[in-house]
Design an enzyme around this catalytic site. Sequence first.
Site, PDB file in Angstrom:
ATOM      1  CB  SER A   1      -0.900   0.044   1.239  1.00  0.00           C
ATOM      2  OG  SER A   1      -1.889  -0.944   1.171  1.00  0.00           O
TER       3      SER A   1
ATOM      4  CD  GLU B   1       0.321  18.900  -9.736  1.00  0.00           C
ATOM      5  OE1 GLU B   1       1.093  19.695 -10.294  1.00  0.00           O
ATOM      6  OE2 GLU B   1       0.736  17.881  -9.125  1.00  0.00           O
ATOM      7  CB  SER B   2      -4.793  15.882  -5.278  1.00  0.00           C
ATOM      8  OG  SER B   2      -5.540  15.338  -4.197  1.00  0.00           O
TER       9      SER B   2
ATOM     10  CG  HIS C   1      -4.906   0.115  -0.709  1.00  0.00           C
ATOM     11  ND1 HIS C   1      -4.189   0.343   0.445  1.00  0.00           N
ATOM     12  CD2 HIS C   1      -5.693   1.191  -0.877  1.00  0.00           C
ATOM     13  CE1 HIS C   1      -4.552   1.517   0.959  1.00  0.00           C
ATOM     14  NE2 HIS C   1      -5.458   2.043   0.167  1.00  0.00           N
TER      15      HIS C   1
ATOM     16  CB  CYS D   1      -6.560  20.039  -7.557  1.00  0.00           C
ATOM     17  SG  CYS D   1      -7.176  19.075  -6.166  1.00  0.00           S
TER      18      CYS D   1
END
Length: 125
Positions: free
Chosen positions: A55, A62-63, A68, A83
């Site tokens: 994970s 930008e985010s 996983h 974003c």
Amino acid sequence: MNALGRHVLAEVYGCDFNILNDLKKVEEIMVNAALEAGAEVREFVFHKFSPQGVSGVVVISESHLAIHTWPELGYAAVDVFTCGDRVNPWDAANYVKEMFHAQHVEAKEIIRGTMEQAPDRAANL
């Protein structure tokens, strides 16, 4: 864009066990996916589980990208949230598909933070 961001949720099937179970390989692919999409990588953290699975998250200006893996099932759940208009989350998702040697992908895009509805939603919390 009338929204703050785009979020691609990808169900990635039929992947190579050895790739999905290799912490460094998954990390490299996810970081490179962000770069392929034109994102600016800030930091990343990944964890290897026992007996298998990885994970991790890549924080971008930008985010983020998150993953996983279930190597024993040849499956990975991949999120790419961006974003603004500069970075296309589909570029990152497609790169991951290719690098995992996926046989099948089901993906959808969610538009996040539609501003015309934001005040109404905040009042309902």
